[in-house]
Design a protein around this motif. Structure first.
Motif, mmCIF file in Angstrom:
data_model
loop_
_atom_site.group_PDB
_atom_site.id
_atom_site.type_symbol
_atom_site.label_atom_id
_atom_site.label_comp_id
_atom_site.label_asym_id
_atom_site.label_seq_id
_atom_site.Cartn_x
_atom_site.Cartn_y
_atom_site.Cartn_z
ATOM 1 N N SER A 134 74.295 64.794 101.291
ATOM 2 C CA SER A 134 75.222 66.165 101.929
ATOM 3 C C SER A 134 74.793 67.250 101.184
ATOM 4 N N ASP A 190 71.476 64.813 105.354
ATOM 5 C CA ASP A 190 71.596 64.199 106.229
ATOM 6 C C ASP A 190 73.355 64.566 107.530
ATOM 7 N N ASN A 191 73.731 65.233 106.209
ATOM 8 C CA ASN A 191 75.404 65.544 106.395
ATOM 9 C C ASN A 191 75.134 66.830 105.933
ATOM 10 N N VAL A 192 75.217 67.986 106.709
ATOM 11 C CA VAL A 192 75.234 69.320 106.763
ATOM 12 C C VAL A 192 77.050 69.542 106.312
ATOM 13 N N ASP A 224 65.597 74.200 108.057
ATOM 14 C CA ASP A 224 65.660 73.455 108.083
ATOM 15 C C ASP A 224 64.832 72.289 107.436
ATOM 16 N N LEU A 273 66.003 71.244 104.558
ATOM 17 C CA LEU A 273 67.253 70.046 104.204
ATOM 18 C C LEU A 273 66.710 68.547 104.475
ATOM 19 N N ARG A 274 65.673 68.914 105.033
ATOM 20 C CA ARG A 274 64.215 67.857 104.991
ATOM 21 C C ARG A 274 63.540 67.170 103.900
ATOM 22 N N ALA A 300 72.905 72.825 113.716
ATOM 23 C CA ALA A 300 72.576 71.262 113.143
ATOM 24 C C ALA A 300 72.555 69.951 113.450
ATOM 25 N N TYR A 304 71.378 66.395 112.281
ATOM 26 C CA TYR A 304 72.689 66.464 111.356
ATOM 27 C C TYR A 304 73.470 65.709 111.436
#
Length: 176
Positions: A3, A111-113, A102, A105-106, A131, A136
């Motif tokens: 997360s 994989d969870n916001v 994005d 995050l990658r 998302a 996500y």
């Protein structure tokens, strides 16, 4: 599942300035608590805040707010980012639109916001949509977000839950 906590639009203008929202002030302490847990658990914390230019079309709807480089556009002191936190600026509702979020995050393999901040039926809802479209999972602790009124708040939470599969949780059930 990895997360990241996204803190959206906790700027002076949204809390006490030109778009003052007393309801939003209630989110400060819960967000602060969640950020404390995130930092203890090495969960990435990412701030995405409005940083508008005088030409931005959004002013036709909301009036001038969160101008880039002004006090109103600064993140409120109570929730100031730590040295290892990430910050992005945005010029429209979604935290993902042309911000680089994005990609980060990658890179972080998230994989969870976990969405926090204001305004639930605008920037939180549009960020949740983007998302979801990017694959996500979405978690929203109810105490950490707020709208201008109860109807908009409840509608937005129901919408993101039904349309994007967002998990609406309590603060006590998030990062525990």
């Amino acid at each position: 599942m990895k997360s990241a906590v996204l803190v959206i639009d906790v700027t002076n203008d949204f809390l006490t300035g030109s778009l003052k929202n007393d309801r939003a002030l209630k989110t400060i302490q819960p967000i602060k608590e969640l950020l404390g847990r995130a930092h203890q658990q090495a969960v990435p914390v990412i701030y995405v805040s409005d940083a508008h230019y005088k030409e931005d079309h959004e002013f036709e709807i909301w009036g001038q707010h969160s101008m880039k480089g002004t006090w109103g556009g600064q993140i409120t002191e109570e929730l100031a980012p730590k040295a290892d936190d990430y910050t992005f600026e945005k010029r429209t509702y979604s935290a993902f639109f042309q911000t680089g979020l994005d990609s980060l995050l990658r890179d972080l393999q998230v994989d969870n916001v976990i969405l926090t901040g204001v305004v639930t039926n605008i920037c939180i809802q549009h960020s949740a949509a983007d998302a979801c479209f990017r694959g996500y999972e979405i978690t929203i602790p109810k105490e950490t977000t707020e709208a201008l009124n109860d109807d908009d708040y409840e509608y937005a939470l129901n919408y993101v839950q039904n349309m994007y599969g967002a998990k609406i949780t309590s603060l006590s059930d998030t990062l525990n």
